[in-house]
Write an enzyme that holds these catalytic residues in place. Structure first.
Site, PDB file in Angstrom:
ATOM      1  N   LYS A  23       0.847  -1.254   0.063  1.00 33.61           N
ATOM      2  CA  LYS A  23      -0.076  -0.034  -0.056  1.00 33.61           C
ATOM      3  C   LYS A  23       0.879   1.287  -0.101  1.00 33.61           C
ATOM      4  CE  LYS A  23      -3.881  -0.210   2.394  1.00 33.61           C
ATOM      5  NZ  LYS A  23      -4.582  -0.319   3.598  1.00 33.61           N
ATOM      6  N   ARG A  93      -3.163   2.868   9.102  1.00 34.16           N
ATOM      7  CA  ARG A  93      -3.291   1.573   8.218  1.00 34.16           C
ATOM      8  C   ARG A  93      -2.269   0.425   8.012  1.00 34.16           C
ATOM      9  NH1 ARG A  93      -8.151   1.991   4.327  1.00 34.16           N
ATOM     10  NH2 ARG A  93      -8.611   4.119   4.418  1.00 34.16           N
ATOM     11  N   GLY A 102      -7.809  -7.384   4.864  1.00 27.41           N
ATOM     12  CA  GLY A 102      -8.807  -7.447   6.022  1.00 27.41           C
ATOM     13  C   GLY A 102      -8.131  -8.011   7.216  1.00 27.41           C
ATOM     14  N   MET A 104      -5.388  -7.341   9.026  1.00 27.61           N
ATOM     15  CA  MET A 104      -4.820  -6.451   9.974  1.00 27.61           C
ATOM     16  C   MET A 104      -5.562  -5.261  10.243  1.00 27.61           C
ATOM     17  SD  MET A 104      -0.805  -7.452   9.234  1.00 27.61           S
ATOM     18  CE  MET A 104      -1.020  -6.750   7.690  1.00 27.61           C
ATOM     19  N   ARG A 337      -3.206  -1.553  -6.244  1.00 25.54           N
ATOM     20  CA  ARG A 337      -2.491  -2.699  -6.359  1.00 25.54           C
ATOM     21  C   ARG A 337      -2.851  -3.721  -7.364  1.00 25.54           C
ATOM     22  NH1 ARG A 337      -5.498  -5.147  -0.703  1.00 25.54           N
ATOM     23  NH2 ARG A 337      -7.575  -5.200  -1.841  1.00 25.54           N
ATOM     24  N   HIS A 453     -16.400  -9.382   1.293  1.00 25.89           N
ATOM     25  CA  HIS A 453     -15.217 -10.197   1.899  1.00 25.89           C
ATOM     26  C   HIS A 453     -15.188 -11.642   1.506  1.00 25.89           C
ATOM     27  CE1 HIS A 453     -13.205 -12.954   4.871  1.00 25.89           C
ATOM     28  NE2 HIS A 453     -12.347 -11.927   4.734  1.00 25.89           N
ATOM     29  N   ARG A 559      -1.988 -47.354 -12.423  1.00 30.20           N
ATOM     30  CA  ARG A 559      -1.567 -48.436 -11.250  1.00 30.20           C
ATOM     31  C   ARG A 559      -2.668 -49.427 -11.606  1.00 30.20           C
ATOM     32  NH1 ARG A 559      -2.050 -43.120  -8.358  1.00 30.20           N
ATOM     33  NH2 ARG A 559      -3.851 -42.807  -9.722  1.00 30.20           N
ATOM     34  N   ARG A 615       2.424 -49.912 -13.802  1.00 33.07           N
ATOM     35  CA  ARG A 615       3.102 -50.258 -12.596  1.00 33.07           C
ATOM     36  C   ARG A 615       2.417 -51.512 -12.209  1.00 33.07           C
ATOM     37  NH1 ARG A 615       2.953 -46.603  -7.273  1.00 33.07           N
ATOM     38  NH2 ARG A 615       0.759 -47.632  -7.115  1.00 33.07           N
ATOM     39  N   GLU A 751      11.434 -44.545  -4.840  1.00 33.49           N
ATOM     40  CA  GLU A 751      10.542 -44.011  -3.837  1.00 33.49           C
ATOM     41  C   GLU A 751      11.072 -44.527  -2.410  1.00 33.49           C
ATOM     42  OE1 GLU A 751       6.762 -45.818  -4.518  1.00 33.49           O
ATOM     43  OE2 GLU A 751       7.529 -47.971  -5.363  1.00 33.49           O
ATOM     44  N   SER A 770      10.756 -43.527 -12.232  1.00 38.02           N
ATOM     45  CA  SER A 770       9.851 -42.630 -11.945  1.00 38.02           C
ATOM     46  C   SER A 770       9.954 -42.415 -10.510  1.00 38.02           C
ATOM     47  CB  SER A 770       8.523 -43.178 -12.441  1.00 38.02           C
ATOM     48  OG  SER A 770       7.561 -42.174 -12.102  1.00 38.02           O
ATOM     49  N   GLY A 772       8.647 -41.658  -7.178  1.00 37.92           N
ATOM     50  CA  GLY A 772       7.306 -41.716  -6.315  1.00 37.92           C
ATOM     51  C   GLY A 772       7.441 -40.794  -5.240  1.00 37.92           C
ATOM     52  N   THR A 773       7.111 -39.542  -5.599  1.00 42.19           N
ATOM     53  CA  THR A 773       7.569 -38.625  -4.531  1.00 42.19           C
ATOM     54  C   THR A 773       6.468 -38.809  -3.084  1.00 42.19           C
ATOM     55  OG1 THR A 773       6.651 -37.014  -5.699  1.00 42.19           O
ATOM     56  CG2 THR A 773       8.963 -37.174  -5.852  1.00 42.19           C
ATOM     57  N   ASN A 774       5.476 -39.443  -3.494  1.00 42.44           N
ATOM     58  CA  ASN A 774       4.690 -39.551  -2.292  1.00 42.44           C
ATOM     59  C   ASN A 774       5.194 -40.420  -1.214  1.00 42.44           C
ATOM     60  OD1 ASN A 774       2.837 -38.178  -3.786  1.00 42.44           O
ATOM     61  ND2 ASN A 774       1.357 -39.993  -4.103  1.00 42.44           N
ATOM     62  N   ASP A 775       5.607 -41.627  -1.598  1.00 39.96           N
ATOM     63  CA  ASP A 775       6.000 -42.671  -0.917  1.00 39.96           C
ATOM     64  C   ASP A 775       7.619 -42.154  -0.303  1.00 39.96           C
ATOM     65  OD1 ASP A 775       3.859 -43.990  -0.778  1.00 39.96           O
ATOM     66  OD2 ASP A 775       4.715 -45.986  -1.356  1.00 39.96           O
ATOM     67  N   CYS A 838       6.056 -39.085 -10.514  1.00 39.19           N
ATOM     68  CA  CYS A 838       4.469 -39.541 -10.679  1.00 39.19           C
ATOM     69  C   CYS A 838       3.869 -39.417  -9.485  1.00 39.19           C
ATOM     70  CB  CYS A 838       4.335 -40.874 -11.191  1.00 39.19           C
ATOM     71  SG  CYS A 838       5.179 -42.218 -10.309  1.00 39.19           S
ATOM     72  N   TYR A 858       9.913 -35.508 -17.478  1.00 41.72           N
ATOM     73  CA  TYR A 858       8.530 -35.452 -17.453  1.00 41.72           C
ATOM     74  C   TYR A 858       8.046 -35.278 -16.087  1.00 41.72           C
ATOM     75  CZ  TYR A 858       7.938 -40.249 -16.845  1.00 41.72           C
ATOM     76  OH  TYR A 858       8.119 -41.548 -16.125  1.00 41.72           O
TER      77      TYR A 858
END
Lengths: 888, 888
Positions: A23, A93, A102, A104, A337, A453, A559, A615, A751, A770, A772-775, A838, A858
């Protein structure tokens, strides 16, 4: 000389957002552009940070600098703070680097006391106005600075109104307002034990400190968590001389966007109120007027305003979101802004601005927030069908949502966290409701406009919102709302359509959104820029087709366990698991083979020659079996109630097998290739089904499927060596039998941390990896996702121990480091190995950008996230070229 | 010229064990030393490997080279293979790089057929001898080479004996033996469809091939798994001209050690038999004579033999294990190798050889297998108490064991794997029993001597063995054994004491072993050499004291959860967990505080100023709660049987709390510092208890405890920052209150891959790191120990997918890599950070050596493993100096 903590508008510019807040920096920029802004100065974010670090104490020198700039302000305005004749009033302000609407605190009309109020009365010739401003100031100051419960002031007003026998606040007489001022002061003294500070300079210090403190307030912290804003930035404080929109019908206040932030259309868009001040427009208390109507009502102000808007857009090369006040026909800009916008608007504005020659194609691609794109791809109502609409409000944020009605933010937050789909229904929302909005599927209000809001916040979050649906009568007490004859209780299901503003009773089936040509243009431009491939995770031909529509260049993860879970197959799968010999198991697998083959044929056909990574079976076998506790309880029940012995025996047999397969930590147990190694017949069946399907589709269509077989959960090169041998044997046999020369590749998931650090050795047996970023996240962080989310991870996020959910945004320092180690080791050994991701991270913008930087070939993500990934992959390239994404 | 596959003894030496196998290399060495060995040659391990790799086909050139060396052998001996007048007979024996006693195949008397048997008869003037040799050859050839069931031959002998009306084999007449030869040939033809090969050259090829194949046999593979011997080495084949120990009472055969392999005493140690051949001594079929008795019976042979033994020990600078035969008074050495020994013997021999000036102090330290040392530290019977001894045999392998009696190796293997302690009781063991021996606690045989199979194997494994307890009558059929009036059924518990040879009915409480001065000498020498510290893992003052006796230099891991598990405390701990508010929880913690303080005072006192690392609470809370399934079954039972509603309600309340704390993967759930962060009052109580205890002990004893507080399961630097803040606050408060200036350190476990790769950042808040390699192995490999051992990990070990159990020997390539990454990152940031290991790996020799190489400051292990760790740490230094450990 000490550190500089205060800047006049003439000393600032828009590049100083870090120091002056958004601001303050933009007020300075406008002042320097010759756009009318009220006089004022800005206290830096550094002062705020030092205040917090030093146990809520003003840094040395701040006081003197405020005095100095205040004196200059008094000079420029010709008024004096607290002067009994010609008083200077100021607003105080907050204004942080990143907009936190809103979140602060703000104090208006500061400088009034029992003397200066008379000066204001004589300045304006309006005693009622002056005392109204005075009571508003005490009310706001009491609430914000002295932290008195706001309802106490409202109650006092009601008492005063009743006493005067009037209906509205503005019908109160000057005398009544004076009494109210006295009453307010009493409330303040009673609640805080301190009297109202009549010294305006003390008022100012207290207000500045309150703004500093509001940076660490609960609402602000929640907001920062959600938007990933650092806690270390602090807020600036803007001290600006007051201008009054409430000095008659030629005065007013309003908010506007230089284009339509919902659709992106280049048109006059905004709301205003005459004879109103400050927050009246967004608070939704009075019905606002459309900005288009101003042309007739106040042509001069309208002309000035549209002129300023045009100037701002040309200068900023962006859609601007502005606040303005006009006092007796003279226009002042209070803020500008870059405007928040829906994804649809972002896309249209980017494409239009390119067409208008304002920005380049790369900038257009960089301008669209890839994360926000998601909302364009969410399901919506079928526009060709008819629905029984029970109410219509403003189409405040597009997209449709289905959920249970809840009437307060706490309930919305609790049920949402518990996994319920809920719609938050409120008269209007306030910053206090932010935690409920985060967890709700959408919001429905009976009040408030397009800039209320609820509308602003929902658009930012990409959630559907219907606002100002005034047919709705909400009774929070009875936990229901009514529309004509309809009574909707808490817990009933409704559907809201933020694209049309319609509200529908019950759940409606949603359909995928139409993707328009602007959207197509942006992702097509992204495709020209990006260097990473984008594939999809798809287990069915339907998903595969949808993903291709969205531009997927192949399947990165198909899967096979979901295929085992289908109702008609589960009995056969259980039969296989219960088999006591390899021979019996083979018989069950025999039955599954043609089913699996059919699955794969469908997917190969849908992908029409694009690569398909399949897989082999991954989850622990007991996932296919009944719950152990339930079984034991059933057995106990049968025993205690004289159930048949045969039934008991049968159940005990099943229980024994479940017990033997039960694991303490199934995530780290017999799953992935550990299944295939111990019971090779399972993987042999799957490989056979895959290759027979590929051969069949090849012969039928002439379009040879690009088969990629993927082994899960490898930790040791030797595991993959053996599984490769098994796979090659079966494939060769099928291909020889069919006299086919189809090619196939074999790879593995990375993984496990061990797989990452030994990726060099593993690459000996892999054509592709590949991640397996979750595991990999589960094992690297030691976070079981099932046990972390909603439990300690939620606590960690709330407490700021982790900046973002590592299952949503990849943990670059930990998991990312292991990915980098694996990329380096495997590329050194096998430069042409194909590397991808993946996990769910493949569809999250920050993670996609990490994948680009890490040098992956990829990413693969769910079908709806494919366009997002295409865009993010392009933005990763642009970031390397330092064409940064400028967010609203 | 092609590759050289065959070596004459004159062409080899002891340095060629890889190529010629241990036996071949040492035969060559002896021949070159002028020690009498029969003439012969060795076929290389390379030939074996190529045979296997080429689908069981002899490599090109092997045949010609065998012909060439065979011709030379015929020249040297003046005999010809298959000659009807003067036939050459040879033995064909396996011999791998590492000794694998009895694991592979041997054929004796090769070269006999219907013609040459007559030549043997005329050479020896003993037709009976010749035909006995012939039938033995066919029997062995049939069994080993042509794979005919051995029992068929034994049955034929029984028939023949009955027909002849005699009791023993050696009473059969030449005519009877001729009939037996015919019968054996018929068995062979019937079972294999092929006739007995009468061409001796064909016999030789078939025997060589059989030895090659035996490398891949099940017994050999199991043995290699257990001893961590690579599958890639192959076996050599030794073709040696036969000498006969069965040519009368001045002929014989025996085995001996140059020192006592059980005690290490320098004395004549061995067994022999006159008029016996080959395996008769170790097979335990006839009662052997003590070598000491030979001095009287055959003084010339005895003198020659002891002369050779002395020469061998001086040459090899080691205790040797030899095989010999004497034919009509002439001695031949058939084998020498470094002798396997008990840990006690290894220690004594090393110390003695140093005293005798044969080896250096460093060599003495390098000579003792650190892993084997463990057996010296295992519990034994209390030598001061009296036991009811039911039988006494030979004290074949020291130490005591308690377990259930089992009568066959399969049962021993099965029950042992299932976690039962079993004692394998056999008439005698054979290489076929190896899998049972591995799983048993100890072995008891009713037959066989100190060099019998059971004795040799048990000593090598460090398991107690009592052999030749001939009072015991075993009935395998009735699954019991009897000793006088005692009947012991399978499943009954016995205690065996391999130190005394005693067998005791029932379980006896075992006591720790005495540690003698040789032992003390070796570990004291080790202490002079090693650079790494050795600490202990101890949770009680008793363990702490024991570990100090064993030389521990501090406590590296004091777990506090065991203190929570104590019977009288568990109710309070449950109360704490069930508490619905922080206040209630505080009340329970208040009760636990003095108990914990008492625990710590005891430990600090026991450690007397040595450092003590205390880990704050680590396990998931639900570990302290009842089993969920049991609870639900109990509730169902109460419901179905009309139980009291109050009881049901109470149990349901508990069940609800257990359910809410229940986790899918507790290993990856709310545990470690995740507890301390969410419920800081728990850690605050623990830190308070620790510091109050330290202050109290300091004031009482004047010996200031070295306190090290350790935070478990940190994955993010921010976690440790907060826990450090908490700890410092509490410590400062306690110290200020007590006006104490005690010092303390704070550190963390590194047990998550994320902690390892972000160790640099984490080190900002740590004075020390302790690698928790147990959990780091679980997360890095994705192996839940509970779900891996006995399940897929056991399968992996059996199938050779992993070379050793990663929970016993650190996985250097995976877990070790992460340790190295963490060491590098943390030392770069904080060069003086103290780094240690406190997983079970800290007490395993190979892992201790890894820790040294990785640059850690100390290892910490269980009290009994402390001496082993001291020794291994020294050997790690010696290995760096290339003073390698030369194993038996």
């Amino acid at each position: 000389m000490g550190k500089k903590y205060v800047y006049d508008f003439s000393e600032g510019s828009r590049d100083m957002k870090g120091l002056l807040g958004g601001k303050g920096a933009n007020l300075a920029e406008m002042a320097n552009l010759g756009i009318p802004v009220p006089e004022g100065f800005t206290i830096t974010t550094e002062a705020c940070i030092e205040y917090g670090n030093d146990g809520n104490r003003f840094p040395d020198g701040l006081d003197d600098q405020v005095n100095e700039y205040l004196a200059a302000l008094e000079d420029k305005t010709g008024k004096k703070l607290g002067d009994p004749d010609n008083p200077l009033l100021v607003s105080v302000r907050s204004g942080a680097k990143f907009s936190m609407p809103g979140m602060m605190d703000t104090v208006l009309n500061l400088g009034l006391n029992d003397e200066s109020v008379n000066g204001l009365a004589s300045q304006t010739g309006d005693e009622r106005f002056a005392y109204d401003a005075y009571r508003r100031f005490i009310q706001m100051f009491g609430k914000v600075v002295m932290e008195v419960e706001g309802q106490l002031f409202e109650d006092a007003i009601t008492v005063q109104r009743e006493k005067a026998g009037v209906q509205f606040d503005n019908e109160l007489s000057p005398a009544g307002l004076k009494e109210l001022v006295a009453a307010f002061k009493q409330i303040l003294e009673k609640e805080t034990g301190r009297s109202f500070p009549s010294d305006p300079r003390e008022q100012l210090d207290l207000a500045i400190a309150a703004v500093f403190r509001s940076w660490g307030g609960a609402r602000a912290v929640t907001y920062r968590r959600h938007y990933n804003i650092s806690d270390d930035l602090g807020t600036a404080v803007n001290v600006v001389s007051m201008v009054f929109g409430n000095m008659g019908e030629d005065s007013g206040t309003g908010v506007a966007f230089t284009r339509n932030p919902s659709t992106g259309v280049k048109e006059i868009f905004g709301d205003y109120l005459t004879n109103a001040q400050g927050e009246d427009v967004v608070a939704g208390i009075r019905k606002t007027k459309k900005l288009a109507d101003m042309q007739q009502e106040l042509p001069k102000v309208f002309k000035d305003l549209t002129g300023v808007m045009q100037k701002l857009e040309q200068h900023y090369r962006e859609m601007e979101d502005i606040e303005f006040t006009f006092e007796k026909g003279k226009l002042y800009m209070l803020q500008t802004r870059d405007g928040k916008r829906t994804a649809a608007a972002a896309v249209k504005i980017a494409v239009d601005m390119f067409s208008e020659g304002i920005i380049s194609k790369e900038e257009a691609v960089a301008r669209v927030d890839a994360g926000q794109l998601d909302q364009l791809l969410h399901p919506m109502l079928d526009p060709t069908r008819k629905y029984d609409i029970i109410a219509t409000g403003l189409n405040a944020s597009p997209g449709a949502a289905v959920g249970k009605v809840v009437f307060d933010a706490d309930t919305a937050a609790a049920q949402g966290k518990a996994g319920e789909a809920v719609i938050l229904v409120r008269w209007e929302t306030s910053p206090d409701d932010i935690h409920g909005l985060i967890q709700a599927q959408g919001v429905l209000t009976s009040h408030g406009g397009m800039t209320s809001h609820a509308a602003v916040v929902a658009r930012g979050m990409g959630k559907p919102a219907v606002c100002g649906a005034d047919q709705i009568v909400i009774s929070e007490e009875e936990r229901q709302f009514t529309i004509d004859e309809h009574v909707v209780d808490e817990g009933d299901i409704i559907t809201i359509d933020g694209t049309t503003g319609n509200v529908i009773l019950g759940a409606v089936e949603l359909v995928p959104p139409q993707i328009n040509e602007n959207f197509q243009a942006i992702v097509a431009w992204a495709d020209e820029i990006r260097t990473m491939g984008v594939r999809t995770n798809a287990d069915t031909p339907e998903d595969a087709e949808k993903a291709r529509e969205f531009g997927a260049e192949g399947i990165g993860l198909c899967r096979t366990e979901h295929m085992f879970m289908a109702t008609e197959r589960l009995p056969i799968v259980r039969e296989m698991i219960m088999a006591s010999s390899a021979q019996d198991r083979a018989a069950s697998l025999e039955k599954l083979l043609p089913m699996q083959q059919g699955d794969f044929e469908g997917i190969f056909e849908a992908m029409d020659g694009l690569p398909v990574t399949i897989r082999l079976l991954d989850p622990p076998l007991h996932e296919f079996l009944p719950d152990y506790t339930e079984l034991m309880v059933e057995i106990e029940h049968l025993k205690c109630t004289g159930g048949s012995q045969a039934e008991i025996d049968e159940k005990e047999k099943v229980a024994a097998r479940v017990r033997s397969l039960k694991e303490m930590n199934p995530m780290l147990g017999t799953r992935g290739c550990r299944l295939g190694i111990q019971w090779p017949e399972i993987y042999e069946m799957q490989v056979r089904a895959i290759m027979q399907a590929a051969v069949a589709v090849d012969k039928r269509s002439g379009q040879a499927p690009k088969v990629e077989i993927m082994i899960p959960l490898v930790g040791f090169a030797e595991e993959l060596r053996r599984m490769r041998e098994l796979t090659v044997n079966v494939c060769d046999e099928v291909l020889a039998g069919a006299a086919s020369s189809l090619e196939y590749r074999l790879g593995t998931m990375i993984e496990l941390p061990r797989a990452a650090v030994t990726a060099g050795e593993i690459s000996d047996y892999a054509d592709f990896f590949s991640f397996g970023t979750n595991d990999l996240t589960q094992t690297t962080l030691g976070f079981s996702r099932d046990d972390a989310e909603g439990k300690f991870l939620t606590y960690y996020l709330e407490e700021g121990l982790v900046k973002s959910n590592p299952f949503e945004t990849i943990d670059v320092d930990g998991v990312g480091k292991l990915v980098e180690i694996a990329v380096k080791a495997s590329r050194e050994k096998k430069p042409d190995i194909k590397l991808g991701v993946c996990g769910e991270h493949g569809g999250e913008p920050a993670s996609v950008k990490f994948c680009h930087r890490a040098g992956l070939n990829y990413v693969s993500c769910s079908p709806y996230r494919v366009p997002l990934a295409r865009l993010a992959a392009a933005q990763a390239v642009l970031e390397e070229k330092e064409i940064a994404f400028t967010t609203a």
